[in-house]
Design an enzyme around this catalytic site. Structure first.
Site, PDB file in Angstrom:
ATOM      1  CB  SER A  73      -0.903   0.024   1.227  1.00 17.64           C
ATOM      2  OG  SER A  73      -1.731  -1.103   1.247  1.00 17.64           O
TER       3      SER A  73
HETATM    4  N1  SAH Z   1      -0.472  -5.387   4.036  1.00 13.81           N
HETATM    5  C1  SAH Z   1       0.276  -5.657   2.833  1.00 13.81           C
HETATM    6  C2  SAH Z   1      -0.467  -5.320   1.549  1.00 13.81           C
HETATM    7  C3  SAH Z   1      -1.563  -6.290   1.323  1.00 13.81           C
HETATM    8  S1  SAH Z   1      -1.999  -6.579  -0.366  1.00 13.81           S
HETATM    9  C4  SAH Z   1       1.617  -4.931   2.836  1.00 13.81           C
HETATM   10  O1  SAH Z   1       1.896  -4.151   3.757  1.00 13.81           O
HETATM   11  O2  SAH Z   1       2.409  -5.177   1.915  1.00 13.81           O
HETATM   12  C5  SAH Z   1      -3.302  -7.726  -0.024  1.00 13.81           C
HETATM   13  C6  SAH Z   1      -2.837  -9.094   0.395  1.00 13.81           C
HETATM   14  O3  SAH Z   1      -3.966  -9.835   0.826  1.00 13.81           O
HETATM   15  C7  SAH Z   1      -2.213  -9.909  -0.733  1.00 13.81           C
HETATM   16  O4  SAH Z   1      -0.939 -10.320  -0.352  1.00 13.81           O
HETATM   17  C8  SAH Z   1      -3.166 -11.088  -0.906  1.00 13.81           C
HETATM   18  O5  SAH Z   1      -2.507 -12.297  -1.260  1.00 13.81           O
HETATM   19  C9  SAH Z   1      -3.778 -11.194   0.472  1.00 13.81           C
HETATM   20  N2  SAH Z   1      -5.075 -11.862   0.548  1.00 13.81           N
HETATM   21  C10 SAH Z   1      -6.106 -11.838  -0.326  1.00 13.81           C
HETATM   22  N3  SAH Z   1      -7.135 -12.575   0.140  1.00 13.81           N
HETATM   23  C11 SAH Z   1      -6.735 -13.084   1.340  1.00 13.81           C
HETATM   24  C12 SAH Z   1      -7.347 -13.941   2.304  1.00 13.81           C
HETATM   25  N4  SAH Z   1      -8.602 -14.399   2.173  1.00 13.81           N
HETATM   26  N5  SAH Z   1      -6.624 -14.261   3.405  1.00 13.81           N
HETATM   27  C13 SAH Z   1      -5.362 -13.804   3.578  1.00 13.81           C
HETATM   28  N6  SAH Z   1      -4.743 -12.992   2.700  1.00 13.81           N
HETATM   29  C14 SAH Z   1      -5.416 -12.637   1.597  1.00 13.81           C
END
Ligand code: SAH
Length: 225
Positions: A73
């Site tokens: 993000s």
């Molecule tokens: N917080 C992260 C950015 C998240 S991007 C950072 O600081 O870099 C969103 C993430 O959510 C992705 O890595 C994706 O694989 C994950 N994601 C999507 N659906 C999910 C689920 N049901 N459970 C866990 N992770 C999930």
């Protein structure tokens, strides 16, 4: 003569300067003044969380790709969500969507304990290695469907969801302690709003904050693949 120690020292100074500029220009200038949040951002070298090809943009004012259609993000969004969460040192925090591990590392500087859940095993592995390299030992990593939370470890004081949810994730609100706070992007697949939910003895209270755009949550409470 080439001196590796000197060049490493120069790199560390440049990174600290870029980080400080990010904090002042993108975050404090936009109204986030919480000293503990700013100190946590100051403590985490963001360049370690982006792919090498984007190292020069680690402190840019935008989200960056981190691999399989996922992003780290924008720094302001990380700062904003963290400050809205009002994390205290005795709190147990649950994060859904570990991704690069950057948000998680910031939270680890504020909270007593963090549990983080990632769908993608490869991203989880890399995030875990980064936090270990930074000497962060208060995070437990989980691979799975974060939409389900961690019922066996509940209640949590704080929950942060960093993937877009089609609805307010009530199943996660139910894993909050009374008075606990959840923050999540909720809305359509292409655009959402951040919602801050406070759990009350009966029911919960919702406060709608900024528009935002996150990648979609997968799994039982997300969108079909
Ligand atoms: N917080 C992260 C950015 C998240 S991007 C950072 O600081 O870099 C969103 C993430 O959510 C992705 O890595 C994706 O694989 C994950 N994601 C999507 N659906 C999910 C689920 N049901 N459970 C866990 N992770 C999930």
């Amino acid at each position: 003569m080439f001196c590796p120690e000197e060049s490493i020292a120069r790199m560390i100074r440049a990174s600290a300067a870029a980080r400080e500029a990010m904090i002042q220009e993108q975050i404090a200038a936009r109204g986030i003044r919480d000293a503990a949040v700013l100190a946590a951002l100051r403590a985490v070298p963001r360049e370690l969380f982006v792919p090498e090809a984007y190292a020069d943009e680690a402190y840019a004012d935008r989200a960056l790709p981190i691999g399989p259609a996922q992003t780290i993000s924008q720094p302001f969004i990380v700062a904003y969500m963290t400050s809205q969460l009002e994390v205290a040192s005795m709190h147990r925090v649950l994060e859904i969507g570990t991704g690069s591990g950057y948000q998680c590392a910031v939270l680890a500087h504020l909270a007593g304990q963090v549990d983080t859940i990632e769908w993608d095993a490869g991203l989880n592995r890399e995030a875990e290695a980064r936090l270990a390299a930074l000497g962060i030992t208060t995070v437990r990593f989980h691979v799975g469907d974060g939409g389900l939370g961690l019922p066996d470890s509940a209640p949590f004081d704080r929950v942060i969801v960093t993937a877009a949810c089609p609805h307010v994730p009530i199943q996660l609100v139910n894993q909050l302690a009374e008075g606990g706070v959840l923050i999540a992007p909720v809305g359509e697949s292409e655009v959402q709003s951040l919602v801050r939910v406070t759990r009350r003895s009966r029911g919960h209270q919702e406060q709608w904050l900024l528009p935002c755009r996150f990648v979609k949550l997968r799994g039982a409470h997300g969108w079909p693949d």
